[in-house]
Design a protein around this motif. Structure first.
Motif, PDB file in Angstrom:
ATOM      1  N   VAL A  13       0.834  -1.203   0.000  1.00 19.26           N
ATOM      2  CA  VAL A  13       0.000   0.000   0.000  1.00 19.26           C
ATOM      3  C   VAL A  13       0.868   1.251   0.000  1.00 19.26           C
ATOM      4  O   VAL A  13       0.621   2.203  -0.752  1.00 19.26           O
ATOM      5  CB  VAL A  13      -0.970  -0.005   1.203  1.00 19.26           C
ATOM      6  CG1 VAL A  13      -1.636   1.338   1.388  1.00 19.26           C
ATOM      7  CG2 VAL A  13      -2.012  -1.094   1.024  1.00 19.26           C
ATOM      8  N   VAL A  14       1.901   1.268   0.817  1.00 17.75           N
ATOM      9  CA  VAL A  14       2.796   2.434   0.888  1.00 17.75           C
ATOM     10  C   VAL A  14       3.534   2.628  -0.430  1.00 17.75           C
ATOM     11  O   VAL A  14       3.651   3.754  -0.932  1.00 17.75           O
ATOM     12  CB  VAL A  14       3.782   2.286   2.067  1.00 17.75           C
ATOM     13  CG1 VAL A  14       4.893   3.316   1.982  1.00 17.75           C
ATOM     14  CG2 VAL A  14       3.040   2.408   3.382  1.00 17.75           C
ATOM     15  N   LEU A  15       4.019   1.532  -1.018  1.00 14.86           N
ATOM     16  CA  LEU A  15       4.710   1.644  -2.303  1.00 14.86           C
ATOM     17  C   LEU A  15       3.771   2.132  -3.394  1.00 14.86           C
ATOM     18  O   LEU A  15       4.141   2.972  -4.219  1.00 14.86           O
ATOM     19  CB  LEU A  15       5.313   0.303  -2.704  1.00 14.86           C
ATOM     20  CG  LEU A  15       6.579  -0.112  -1.963  1.00 14.86           C
ATOM     21  CD1 LEU A  15       7.001  -1.512  -2.381  1.00 14.86           C
ATOM     22  CD2 LEU A  15       7.691   0.880  -2.211  1.00 14.86           C
ATOM     23  N   SER A  16       2.552   1.643  -3.398  1.00 17.94           N
ATOM     24  CA  SER A  16       1.578   2.058  -4.396  1.00 17.94           C
ATOM     25  C   SER A  16       1.242   3.543  -4.245  1.00 17.94           C
ATOM     26  O   SER A  16       1.179   4.290  -5.227  1.00 17.94           O
ATOM     27  CB  SER A  16       0.314   1.219  -4.250  1.00 17.94           C
ATOM     28  OG  SER A  16      -0.671   1.638  -5.141  1.00 17.94           O
ATOM     29  N   PHE A  17       1.049   3.974  -3.011  1.00 15.02           N
ATOM     30  CA  PHE A  17       0.759   5.384  -2.758  1.00 15.02           C
ATOM     31  C   PHE A  17       1.936   6.260  -3.171  1.00 15.02           C
ATOM     32  O   PHE A  17       1.752   7.302  -3.822  1.00 15.02           O
ATOM     33  CB  PHE A  17       0.441   5.594  -1.278  1.00 15.02           C
ATOM     34  CG  PHE A  17       0.173   7.027  -0.921  1.00 15.02           C
ATOM     35  CD1 PHE A  17      -1.039   7.610  -1.221  1.00 15.02           C
ATOM     36  CD2 PHE A  17       1.136   7.786  -0.279  1.00 15.02           C
ATOM     37  CE1 PHE A  17      -1.293   8.930  -0.907  1.00 15.02           C
ATOM     38  CE2 PHE A  17       0.898   9.106   0.041  1.00 15.02           C
ATOM     39  CZ  PHE A  17      -0.320   9.681  -0.270  1.00 15.02           C
ATOM     40  N   SER A  18       3.143   5.836  -2.836  1.00 10.30           N
ATOM     41  CA  SER A  18       4.336   6.607  -3.186  1.00 10.30           C
ATOM     42  C   SER A  18       4.494   6.716  -4.701  1.00 10.30           C
ATOM     43  O   SER A  18       4.836   7.779  -5.215  1.00 10.30           O
ATOM     44  CB  SER A  18       5.583   5.958  -2.594  1.00 10.30           C
ATOM     45  OG  SER A  18       5.479   5.902  -1.192  1.00 10.30           O
ATOM     46  N   ALA A  19       4.244   5.620  -5.400  1.00  9.74           N
ATOM     47  CA  ALA A  19       4.340   5.649  -6.859  1.00  9.74           C
ATOM     48  C   ALA A  19       3.301   6.599  -7.447  1.00  9.74           C
ATOM     49  O   ALA A  19       3.592   7.354  -8.381  1.00  9.74           O
ATOM     50  CB  ALA A  19       4.153   4.248  -7.424  1.00  9.74           C
ATOM     51  N   GLY A  20       2.095   6.584  -6.898  1.00  6.39           N
ATOM     52  CA  GLY A  20       1.054   7.488  -7.381  1.00  6.39           C
ATOM     53  C   GLY A  20       1.410   8.945  -7.164  1.00  6.39           C
ATOM     54  O   GLY A  20       1.198   9.789  -8.036  1.00  6.39           O
ATOM     55  N   VAL A  21       1.962   9.243  -6.001  1.00  5.33           N
ATOM     56  CA  VAL A  21       2.378  10.622  -5.710  1.00  5.33           C
ATOM     57  C   VAL A  21       3.491  11.048  -6.654  1.00  5.33           C
ATOM     58  O   VAL A  21       3.469  12.148  -7.206  1.00  5.33           O
ATOM     59  CB  VAL A  21       2.829  10.749  -4.235  1.00  5.33           C
ATOM     60  CG1 VAL A  21       3.552  12.059  -3.996  1.00  5.33           C
ATOM     61  CG2 VAL A  21       1.628  10.626  -3.308  1.00  5.33           C
ATOM     62  N   LEU A  22       4.459  10.170  -6.861  1.00  2.00           N
ATOM     63  CA  LEU A  22       5.584  10.497  -7.741  1.00  2.00           C
ATOM     64  C   LEU A  22       5.119  10.718  -9.181  1.00  2.00           C
ATOM     65  O   LEU A  22       5.528  11.688  -9.829  1.00  2.00           O
ATOM     66  CB  LEU A  22       6.626   9.386  -7.680  1.00  2.00           C
ATOM     67  CG  LEU A  22       7.932   9.654  -8.417  1.00  2.00           C
ATOM     68  CD1 LEU A  22       8.649  10.831  -7.768  1.00  2.00           C
ATOM     69  CD2 LEU A  22       8.807   8.420  -8.387  1.00  2.00           C
ATOM     70  N   ILE A  23       4.247   9.849  -9.668  1.00  2.00           N
ATOM     71  CA  ILE A  23       3.747   9.991 -11.035  1.00  2.00           C
ATOM     72  C   ILE A  23       2.914  11.259 -11.167  1.00  2.00           C
ATOM     73  O   ILE A  23       3.015  11.996 -12.149  1.00  2.00           O
ATOM     74  CB  ILE A  23       2.946   8.738 -11.441  1.00  2.00           C
ATOM     75  CG1 ILE A  23       3.898   7.569 -11.621  1.00  2.00           C
ATOM     76  CG2 ILE A  23       2.142   8.973 -12.707  1.00  2.00           C
ATOM     77  CD1 ILE A  23       3.211   6.231 -11.786  1.00  2.00           C
TER      78      ILE A  23
END
Length: 56
Positions: A13-23
């Protein structure tokens, strides 16, 4: 779902959220760059048109 630990789920979940923020951040940066380029191009076209009208 029983074989997935809570820790690995939280990491996903944290990795997915971080990727979304970065993108999203990068997409907004590219959008801003495009809008600045378009504004500059339109301003140059306006200046050229006004120069042609002044000469006419």
């Amino acid at each position: 779902m029983g074989d997935v630990s809570e820790r690995s789920l939280m990491v996903c979940v944290v990795l997915s959220f971080s990727a979304g923020v970065l993108i999203g951040w990068h997409g907004n940066k590219m959008r801003r760059r495009f809008l600045d380029w378009r504004k500059k191009r339109l301003q140059q076209q306006l200046d050229a048109t006004q120069k042609k009208l002044d000469l006419a």
